[in-house]
Design a protein around this motif. Structure first.
Motif, PDB file in Angstrom:
ATOM      1  N   GLU A 180      32.556  11.651  16.679  1.00  0.00           N
ATOM      2  CA  GLU A 180      31.722  10.898  15.750  1.00  0.00           C
ATOM      3  C   GLU A 180      30.259  11.032  16.150  1.00  0.00           C
ATOM      4  O   GLU A 180      29.904  11.059  17.300  1.00  0.00           O
ATOM      5  CB  GLU A 180      32.128   9.424  15.798  1.00  0.00           C
ATOM      6  N   ASP A 197      33.841  11.254   9.926  1.00  0.00           N
ATOM      7  CA  ASP A 197      34.487  10.418   8.923  1.00  0.00           C
ATOM      8  C   ASP A 197      35.326  11.248   7.958  1.00  0.00           C
ATOM      9  O   ASP A 197      34.924  12.305   7.519  1.00  0.00           O
ATOM     10  CB  ASP A 197      33.436   9.664   8.101  1.00  0.00           C
ATOM     11  N   ARG A 263      36.910  -4.761  17.215  1.00  0.00           N
ATOM     12  CA  ARG A 263      37.939  -3.806  16.840  1.00  0.00           C
ATOM     13  C   ARG A 263      39.257  -4.570  16.814  1.00  0.00           C
ATOM     14  O   ARG A 263      39.351  -5.663  17.369  1.00  0.00           O
ATOM     15  CB  ARG A 263      38.025  -2.661  17.848  1.00  0.00           C
ATOM     16  N   ARG A 292      33.908  -0.438   9.447  1.00  0.00           N
ATOM     17  CA  ARG A 292      34.513   0.885   9.572  1.00  0.00           C
ATOM     18  C   ARG A 292      36.031   0.742   9.541  1.00  0.00           C
ATOM     19  O   ARG A 292      36.580  -0.172  10.155  1.00  0.00           O
ATOM     20  CB  ARG A 292      34.090   1.531  10.893  1.00  0.00           C
ATOM     21  N   ARG A 294      39.464   2.498  10.556  1.00  0.00           N
ATOM     22  CA  ARG A 294      40.046   3.547  11.392  1.00  0.00           C
ATOM     23  C   ARG A 294      41.554   3.504  11.205  1.00  0.00           C
ATOM     24  O   ARG A 294      42.139   2.435  11.039  1.00  0.00           O
ATOM     25  CB  ARG A 294      39.691   3.289  12.859  1.00  0.00           C
ATOM     26  N   ARG A 296      45.115   4.684  13.012  1.00  0.00           N
ATOM     27  CA  ARG A 296      45.764   5.251  14.196  1.00  0.00           C
ATOM     28  C   ARG A 296      47.236   5.475  13.882  1.00  0.00           C
ATOM     29  O   ARG A 296      47.966   4.534  13.610  1.00  0.00           O
ATOM     30  CB  ARG A 296      45.636   4.307  15.389  1.00  0.00           C
ATOM     31  N   SER A 301      43.800   9.515  15.550  1.00  0.00           N
ATOM     32  CA  SER A 301      42.935   8.388  15.247  1.00  0.00           C
ATOM     33  C   SER A 301      41.800   8.909  14.371  1.00  0.00           C
ATOM     34  O   SER A 301      40.996   9.716  14.821  1.00  0.00           O
ATOM     35  CB  SER A 301      42.401   7.785  16.541  1.00  0.00           C
ATOM     36  N   ASP A 302      41.780   8.489  13.104  1.00  0.00           N
ATOM     37  CA  ASP A 302      40.768   8.994  12.171  1.00  0.00           C
ATOM     38  C   ASP A 302      39.926   7.855  11.630  1.00  0.00           C
ATOM     39  O   ASP A 302      40.428   6.772  11.347  1.00  0.00           O
ATOM     40  CB  ASP A 302      41.440   9.681  10.972  1.00  0.00           C
ATOM     41  N   ILE A 303      38.658   8.124  11.473  1.00  0.00           N
ATOM     42  CA  ILE A 303      37.798   7.176  10.765  1.00  0.00           C
ATOM     43  C   ILE A 303      37.914   7.491   9.284  1.00  0.00           C
ATOM     44  O   ILE A 303      37.641   8.614   8.852  1.00  0.00           O
ATOM     45  CB  ILE A 303      36.339   7.328  11.225  1.00  0.00           C
TER      46      ILE A 303
END
Lengths: 314, 199
Positions: A180, A197, A263, A292, A294, A296, A301-303
């Motif tokens: 990122e 992203d 988070r 944001r 995210r 998982r 693990s993707d935004i």
């Protein structure tokens, strides 16, 4: 059914509940009288205590922390922890908390933004010298706790929440998490979609309750959210219309410096591409920031999206 | 140990304002994931972590195998998990209590507390899932009457099932002891490096 007579068979059966303290007083008295006179049942009592200890056993906290920090890779302890985690939801949850903390360390180390200056400055007394346990008045401890709390809030606020990063903060383009783009730069800046992203088209902030939401009227086109004074927590609803998989969605709160301030907000589906999560207000950053999402799944693990917001009190 | 960490520790223990503030910031950051769960105890925990860190650094427990920041993160996590566990409804049967019951001496286990803990974990690993579920209810403080309603079986049947689970656990323990697994326990003299062991 109340147990009227106590013999060895019944005693062996009710001992677990004698141990957890839920037998009736009458049952307890009968059992204790029986234990007084029966050596075999006293042995049973010891075995029940062993079973209780076994079923209540968990790896020590240090093992879970070492496991999450990948320090057990070469240790036989790893197998013990891994096997236990498969059957223990409590420990699995604890490991998730450690992993979230560990990730925050990785982010901090990626930016190196909060190292102290390398020259000595004013010396202040620290709590270690002031707090012999049990030897100080309650008023002192209240004050010490208050002082520490203020120090923590001021400290973390100055370093982490402030929208004016210091000169040690990284310059634009330095990587932080999963490739990122670390956009922390000098002075306030609005987070925006970055190279890492997976820009989910149609993603939008739908509502924040309690509060009022006005799209695109905040700073630099961010969604403006007005929060009433006295609100304790916020129910945040997002639209994520293109998701193939709705599992493992996490809502994060970022400040203007693109630091993750919260988070672990689990996003749950409300149908029609809507997802909601509830966050304590204390973790929201007033002023400009972003939400944001995210995802998982397994080791991935993707935004999915980053939505700029401006939060103000009404 | 990194020279910078060494300097940092020295300044922290000396009460350097900047360093103490930095460490406080680290503690807050490291404990973010626990804040919601430990909200009411947060101030106490913050103090505990600070004191624990001071104690460990004063006793030179930190040997510099990882960075000071990583070490601090682990101390924070360690302390927070211990606090979570102590505040949960879960009833922990201390090994001292077991010793009081004579189980340690009865088990003929000549090992350490770590080995005994491993034995307990291995016993549970091998017990059936429904036994773990029933005993969890016992440990959560259910009476047998409430358990009977919850599980949907008669009280007498339930008591017998729990008894069988207890016997199963003891059988597994005896079997493990016979296999001398305790002697092969992995703990031995294994070095844990900079593990923030709370003494």
């Amino acid at each position: 059914m109340n147990i009227r007579s106590m013999n060895c068979t019944l005693a062996a059966e009710v001992l677990p509940w004698y141990l957890n303290g839920t037998l009736d007083p009458d049952e307890t008295a009968r059992l204790e009288a029986h234990l007084e006179s029966c050596a075999r049942c006293r042995q049973e009592h010891r075995e029940v205590a062993f079973a209780a200890a076994a079923f209540a056993s968990h790896p020590p906290a240090e093992d879970l922390v070492d496991f999450a920090f990948h320090r057990l890779a070469m240790s036989p302890r790893r197998g013990v922890v891994e096997r236990h985690l498969k059957s223990c939801a409590e420990c699995a949850e604890e490991v998730r908390l450690v992993e979230a903390s560990r990730d925050s360390l990785a982010e901090l180390e990626a930016t190196g933004a909060d190292e102290p200056p390398r020259t000595s400055s004013q010396v202040v007394p620290i709590v270690r010298e002031l707090r012999p346990r049990g030897a100080t008045s309650a008023a002192f401890w209240r004050n010490a706790a208050l002082a520490a709390s203020i120090a923590a809030i001021v400290g973390s606020g100055l370093w982490l929440w402030n929208v004016s990063p210091g000169p040690t903060q990284v310059a634009q383009g330095q990587g932080s998490e999963n490739g990122e783009d670390a956009r922390a730069s000098f002075g306030p800046s609005l987070p925006k979609l970055s190279a890492g992203d997976t820009a989910t088209r149609g993603a939008a902030l739908v509502s924040i309750q309690p509060g009022t939401l006005t799209q695109n009227t905040g700073a630099d086109g961010a969604s403006l959210v007005e929060i009433p004074i006295g609100a304790q927590e916020l129910r945040i609803t997002l639209r994520l219309p293109e998701l193939e998989e709705s599992a493992g969605l996490e809502l994060q709160v970022l400040n203007a410096g693109n630091r993750v301030m919260w988070r672990g907000g689990v996003l749950t589906s409300a149908g029609d591409g809507l997802y909601s999560s509830t966050l304590p207000l204390e973790f929201m950053t007033f002023g400009v920031g972003s939400l944001r999402v995210r995802q998982r799944i397994g080791d991935r693990s993707d935004i999915l999206t980053t939505l700029p917001i401006e939060l103000i009190r009404r | 140990m990194q020279p910078f960490d060494s300097d940092l520790i020295h300044r922290f223990l000396a009460g350097d304002e900047e360093v103490v503030k930095t460490v406080d910031g680290w503690i807050s950051q490291a404990a973010w994931s626990y804040r919601q769960r430990l909200a009411s105890d947060w101030e106490d925990i913050f103090q505990d972590v600070r004191l624990e860190l001071t104690r460990l650094l004063s006793k030179s427990q930190f040997r510099g195998e990882a960075s000071l920041k990583t070490y601090l993160w682990r101390v924070v996590n360690h302390t927070c998990i211990d606090r979570l566990r102590s505040s949960s409804r879960w009833r922990w049967e201390g090994l001292e209590d077991l010793d009081h019951h004579g189980v340690l001496s009865q088990s003929a286990l000549q090992g350490t507390r770590h080995e005994f803990r491993d034995l307990l974990l291995r016993v549970v690993e091998q017990t059936p899932e429904d036994c773990r579920r029933l005993w969890k209810m016992v440990l959560d403080g259910y009476s047998y009457r409430d358990m009977s309603k919850e599980v949907g079986i008669a009280e007498a049947t339930l008591r017998v099932r729990v008894l069988r689970c207890r016997k199963k656990a003891v059988e597994i323990r005896d079997s493990l002891l016979k296999e001398n697994l305790a002697e092969e326990s992995p703990h031995g003299n294994e070095s844990r490096g900079d593990s923030p062991v709370i003494a």
